[in-house]
Design an enzyme around this catalytic site. Structure first.
Site, PDB file in Angstrom:
ATOM      1  N   VAL A   1       0.866  -1.178   0.000  1.00  0.00           N
ATOM      2  CA  VAL A   1       0.000   0.000   0.000  1.00  0.00           C
ATOM      3  C   VAL A   1       0.901   1.225   0.000  1.00  0.00           C
ATOM      4  O   VAL A   1       1.905   1.268   0.711  1.00  0.00           O
ATOM      5  CB  VAL A   1      -0.925   0.031   1.233  1.00  0.00           C
ATOM      6  CG1 VAL A   1      -1.754   1.307   1.257  1.00  0.00           C
ATOM      7  CG2 VAL A   1      -1.825  -1.201   1.272  1.00  0.00           C
ATOM      8  N   CYS A   2       0.553   2.214  -0.835  1.00  0.00           N
ATOM      9  CA  CYS A   2       1.260   3.485  -0.856  1.00  0.00           C
ATOM     10  C   CYS A   2       2.749   3.277  -1.179  1.00  0.00           C
ATOM     11  O   CYS A   2       3.097   2.497  -2.059  1.00  0.00           O
ATOM     12  CB  CYS A   2       1.036   4.192   0.487  1.00  0.00           C
ATOM     13  SG  CYS A   2       1.375   5.962   0.508  1.00  0.00           S
ATOM     14  N   THR A   3       3.637   3.928  -0.455  1.00  0.00           N
ATOM     15  CA  THR A   3       5.062   3.842  -0.757  1.00  0.00           C
ATOM     16  C   THR A   3       5.698   2.536  -0.302  1.00  0.00           C
ATOM     17  O   THR A   3       6.903   2.342  -0.470  1.00  0.00           O
ATOM     18  CB  THR A   3       5.818   5.030  -0.132  1.00  0.00           C
ATOM     19  OG1 THR A   3       5.488   5.121   1.261  1.00  0.00           O
ATOM     20  CG2 THR A   3       5.449   6.327  -0.822  1.00  0.00           C
TER      21      THR A   3
END
Length: 227
Positions: free
Chosen positions: A100-102
């Protein structure tokens, strides 16, 4: 048979990157979710929420899904040998490798994104190319057994998609209804293309320190790889 989900937890993790999919995974029937780190000492998220790991790299049980969330704490992980080794080992065993995300940058640093489509937070998407990935815009991006999600709140959609994949649409929709997940945001500035220019500038300014530090780390890793 219990289905096990492992979510990496680390200092300065973006808590919603972690807690959104955790809530969904832990709410699905026949599932258990583990927060995995080097030890079991409580640690603080990027906004100060205290989180306690439930498994370590050494004693983590077999997993069906491994998820790496993002946050400012991702930066040191990009050069953390113990974390990257753990991800490489478990990537070969799980049914789904996810982020998720970075968190996708950490998968990239572990060498797990070479030649594969992946996404990240909008402010880090371009950095994926330095790890041999194919940066792809999307709230959820799938490439075989690899599933990556966009920034922060995409972890909710991602979690439901994973449950639908593994346990069926009915279970995913039941979890969604139990959570009353029916998003109707008061504003439409959740993506750069929908935000007013001054809001986009303010957001980039708020993220600038972490972004600059991340760029320096990625440059070091790229130079080391080229040697």
């Amino acid at each position: 048979m219990v289905m096990r989900f492992g979510i990496l937890v680390f200092p300065n993790v973006q808590q919603l990157d972690l807690t959104a999919p955790y809530e969904i995974f832990a709410s699905a029937r026949g599932c258990e979710a583990h927060l995995v780190w080097k030890d079991r000492r409580p640690l603080a998220s990027s906004t100060g929420l205290q989180l306690t790991p439930t498994a370590t790299f050494d004693d983590c049980p077999p997993l069906d899904v491994l998820c790496v969330p993002g946050g400012t704490g991702v930066n040191p992980l990009l050069e953390d040998a113990a974390t990257l080794d753990f991800l490489r080992r478990r990537a070969a065993e799980v049914r789904l490798l996810t982020s998720v995300c970075t968190g996708s940058l950490v998968l990239g640093a572990a060498g797990l994104l070479e030649g594969r489509k992946a996404t990240s937070h909008w402010n880090a998407l371009d950095l994926l190319k330095h790890f041999g990935a194919i940066p792809t815009v999307g709230r959820i991006v799938r490439d075989g057994a690899l599933i990556t999600a966009g920034g922060v709140t995409s972890g909710i959609d991602f979690g439901l998609a994973v449950i639908a994949e593994l346990l069926g649409r009915d279970e995913a929709e039941t979890v969604q209804l139990v959570m009353e997940y029916a998003p109707a945001p008061p504003f439409h500035s959740g993506l750069p293309q929908g935000a007013r220019p001054e809001i986009l500038a303010a957001a980039k300014n708020r993220l600038a320190d972490s972004r600059h530090a991340r760029e320096r780390i990625v440059e070091r890793l790229t130079q080391a790889k080229a040697r």
